[in-house]
Write a protein that holds these residues in place. Structure first.
Motif, PDB file in Angstrom:
ATOM      1  N   GLU A  68       0.839  -1.248   0.018  1.00 38.49           N
ATOM      2  CA  GLU A  68       0.008   0.136   0.039  1.00 38.49           C
ATOM      3  C   GLU A  68       0.977   1.204  -0.158  1.00 38.49           C
ATOM      4  OE1 GLU A  68      -2.497  -0.417   3.440  1.00 38.49           O
ATOM      5  OE2 GLU A  68      -4.047  -1.712   2.338  1.00 38.49           O
ATOM      6  N   GLY A  69       1.996   1.276   0.783  1.00 42.73           N
ATOM      7  CA  GLY A  69       3.063   2.281   0.489  1.00 42.73           C
ATOM      8  C   GLY A  69       3.607   2.589  -0.775  1.00 42.73           C
ATOM      9  N   ALA A  70       3.615   1.652  -1.534  1.00 41.65           N
ATOM     10  CA  ALA A  70       4.125   1.654  -2.852  1.00 41.65           C
ATOM     11  C   ALA A  70       2.648   1.876  -4.040  1.00 41.65           C
ATOM     12  CB  ALA A  70       4.837   0.438  -3.387  1.00 41.65           C
ATOM     13  N   TYR A  71       1.605   2.066  -3.224  1.00 41.86           N
ATOM     14  CA  TYR A  71       0.322   2.175  -4.374  1.00 41.86           C
ATOM     15  C   TYR A  71       0.048   1.283  -5.230  1.00 41.86           C
ATOM     16  CZ  TYR A  71       1.543   7.261  -2.748  1.00 41.86           C
ATOM     17  OH  TYR A  71       1.945   8.298  -2.368  1.00 41.86           O
ATOM     18  N   ILE A  72       0.141  -0.071  -4.671  1.00 34.50           N
ATOM     19  CA  ILE A  72      -0.088  -1.344  -5.095  1.00 34.50           C
ATOM     20  C   ILE A  72      -1.341  -1.965  -4.157  1.00 34.50           C
ATOM     21  CG2 ILE A  72       0.307  -3.496  -5.874  1.00 34.50           C
ATOM     22  CD1 ILE A  72       3.205  -2.252  -6.441  1.00 34.50           C
ATOM     23  N   SER A  73      -2.392  -2.301  -4.735  1.00 31.12           N
ATOM     24  CA  SER A  73      -3.399  -3.032  -3.987  1.00 31.12           C
ATOM     25  C   SER A  73      -2.979  -4.397  -3.745  1.00 31.12           C
ATOM     26  CB  SER A  73      -4.750  -2.840  -4.434  1.00 31.12           C
ATOM     27  OG  SER A  73      -5.864  -3.405  -3.765  1.00 31.12           O
ATOM     28  N   TYR A  91       8.169  -9.577  -8.019  1.00 33.04           N
ATOM     29  CA  TYR A  91       7.058  -9.484  -8.702  1.00 33.04           C
ATOM     30  C   TYR A  91       7.272  -8.048  -9.703  1.00 33.04           C
ATOM     31  CZ  TYR A  91       2.287  -7.933  -9.856  1.00 33.04           C
ATOM     32  OH  TYR A  91       1.230  -7.426 -10.410  1.00 33.04           O
ATOM     33  N   ILE A  92       7.228  -8.042 -10.799  1.00 33.70           N
ATOM     34  CA  ILE A  92       6.877  -6.847 -11.697  1.00 33.70           C
ATOM     35  C   ILE A  92       5.707  -6.506 -12.008  1.00 33.70           C
ATOM     36  CG2 ILE A  92       7.683  -5.712 -13.917  1.00 33.70           C
ATOM     37  CD1 ILE A  92      10.206  -7.314 -13.873  1.00 33.70           C
ATOM     38  N   HIS A  93       5.159  -5.463 -11.366  1.00 31.26           N
ATOM     39  CA  HIS A  93       3.900  -4.863 -11.497  1.00 31.26           C
ATOM     40  C   HIS A  93       3.910  -3.835 -12.527  1.00 31.26           C
ATOM     41  CE1 HIS A  93       0.049  -3.738  -9.693  1.00 31.26           C
ATOM     42  NE2 HIS A  93       0.163  -2.532  -9.848  1.00 31.26           N
ATOM     43  N   ARG A  94       2.674  -3.874 -13.209  1.00 31.70           N
ATOM     44  CA  ARG A  94       2.413  -2.826 -14.205  1.00 31.70           C
ATOM     45  C   ARG A  94       0.929  -2.345 -13.984  1.00 31.70           C
ATOM     46  NH1 ARG A  94       5.155  -3.553 -19.289  1.00 31.70           N
ATOM     47  NH2 ARG A  94       6.635  -5.210 -19.262  1.00 31.70           N
ATOM     48  N   SER A  95       0.879  -1.078 -13.960  1.00 31.75           N
ATOM     49  CA  SER A  95      -0.379  -0.410 -13.937  1.00 31.75           C
ATOM     50  C   SER A  95      -0.535   0.833 -14.755  1.00 31.75           C
ATOM     51  CB  SER A  95      -0.566   0.162 -12.388  1.00 31.75           C
ATOM     52  OG  SER A  95       0.334   0.955 -11.831  1.00 31.75           O
ATOM     53  N   THR A  96      -1.816   1.487 -14.907  1.00 27.52           N
ATOM     54  CA  THR A  96      -1.744   2.568 -15.640  1.00 27.52           C
ATOM     55  C   THR A  96      -2.402   3.790 -14.880  1.00 27.52           C
ATOM     56  OG1 THR A  96      -3.929   1.847 -16.409  1.00 27.52           O
ATOM     57  CG2 THR A  96      -2.037   1.249 -17.709  1.00 27.52           C
ATOM     58  N   TYR A  97      -2.305   4.834 -15.182  1.00 27.80           N
ATOM     59  CA  TYR A  97      -2.839   6.195 -14.590  1.00 27.80           C
ATOM     60  C   TYR A  97      -2.795   7.105 -15.571  1.00 27.80           C
ATOM     61  CZ  TYR A  97       2.266   7.797 -14.943  1.00 27.80           C
ATOM     62  OH  TYR A  97       3.429   8.219 -15.171  1.00 27.80           O
ATOM     63  N   VAL A  98      -3.810   8.069 -15.486  1.00 29.73           N
ATOM     64  CA  VAL A  98      -3.960   9.263 -16.630  1.00 29.73           C
ATOM     65  C   VAL A  98      -3.178  10.493 -15.983  1.00 29.73           C
ATOM     66  CG1 VAL A  98      -5.707  10.871 -17.408  1.00 29.73           C
ATOM     67  CG2 VAL A  98      -6.349   8.412 -16.997  1.00 29.73           C
ATOM     68  N   ASN A  99      -2.444  11.100 -17.216  1.00 30.80           N
ATOM     69  CA  ASN A  99      -1.738  12.116 -16.802  1.00 30.80           C
ATOM     70  C   ASN A  99      -1.937  13.099 -17.903  1.00 30.80           C
ATOM     71  OD1 ASN A  99       0.064  13.842 -15.652  1.00 30.80           O
ATOM     72  ND2 ASN A  99       1.920  13.124 -16.721  1.00 30.80           N
TER      73      ASN A  99
END
Length: 274
Positions: A68-73, A91-99
């Motif tokens: 959670e401290g790394a903004y991963i649920s 573990y390599i985590h991929r996520s998306t965000y709008v900028n």
């Protein structure tokens, strides 16, 4: 018949640690930690968690807090990924965000590791915008040479190198290039304090596998001694074993390299360029 010890994780003084259940009366557990603390706690408490598998190194509750401290649920991750994380696997985590009206991708390598200060820490390495260059390729006060850099980036090999603490103390580390991050990753090197199937490696065996060489190791089994040709994958942090007697080779996964001793007690700072 000997009573089987039931192991748990408990959070004491903001640190998750291992312990065992001494007794149980209704819903109240009497716990003893590895540090020798004894206390009672309700089994429904969020500060106690029964160990689910022998390979588990971290509590699921701790993994959730750290991610959670790394903004991963943590709760949104697949169950097999959750299980891998509490075993200390990368573990390599991929996520998306709008900028600014555009959909962007974020890639992070995350891994739970032990820390002498906090009990554990979450190692996070974020994908570089551009691939790392030779001039930027440094870690633990070590500047990688052109030969080392090309072996990792061009040949896909892992290398062993000597890091240096601020006090000038040298120690061995393993490094490899991770194209998903555009960067170099470092991992703990094998040593004579590493165990393979419960058997301690010799310095010669550890040094050879750190260099990517295969080593024949004989271990005791219920059916007698068995010999394996063993190599080590720093990226997966697993031994890869092959039976010399069989033409059809099968890769076996061990519990991983368990490193003990003074090394994990030293305070080290990763100075990897970002």
């Amino acid at each position: 018949m000997e009573k089987q010890v039931e192991r748990v994780f408990v959070k004491v003084n903001q640190v998750w640690q291992k312990g065992e259940i001494l007794s149980k009366e209704e819903s109240i557990l009497k716990i003893k930690t590895q540090g020798g603390l004894e206390f009672n706690i309700d089994e429904t408490s969020p500060y106690v968690e029964k160990m689910r598998s022998p390979a588990q190194r971290f509590a699921y509750g701790e993994a959730k807090e750290k991610l959670e401290g790394a903004y991963i649920s943590f709760d949104k991750l697949p169950e097999n990924v959750q299980d891998a994380l509490v075993k200390g696997e990368e573990y390599i985590h991929r996520s998306t965000y709008v900028n600014e009206g555009e959909l962007k991708e974020s890639v992070k390598a995350v891994q739970l590791m032990y820390s002498s200060q906090s009990g554990s820490k979450l190692d996070v390495q974020i994908k570089r915008n551009q691939p790392v260059t030779l001039a930027q390729a440094t870690a633990y006060n070590h500047q990688f040479s052109k030969e080392e850099f090309e072996a990792m980036v061009n040949d896909g090999r892992s290398i062993v190198f000597n890091g240096v603490t601020k006090d000038g103390e040298m120690f061995s580390k393993l490094a490899y290039y991770e194209p998903k991050l555009n960067d170099i990753r470092t991992k703990t090197a094998l040593s004579e304090n590493t165990y393979f199937y419960g058997q301690q490696l010799t310095k010669q065996q550890a040094d050879a596998m750190n260099k990517g060489e295969a080593v024949e190791i004989s271990i005791a089994t219920k059916k007698g001694r068995k010999t394996y040709s063993v190599t080590y994958s720093p990226k997966a942090e697993r031994f890869i074993t092959k039976s010399p007697e069989k033409a059809n080779v099968k890769d076996l996964e061990t519990k991983g390299a368990v490193v003990v001793g003074d090394e994990k007690k030293k305070k080290r700072h990763n100075v990897m360029s970002k």
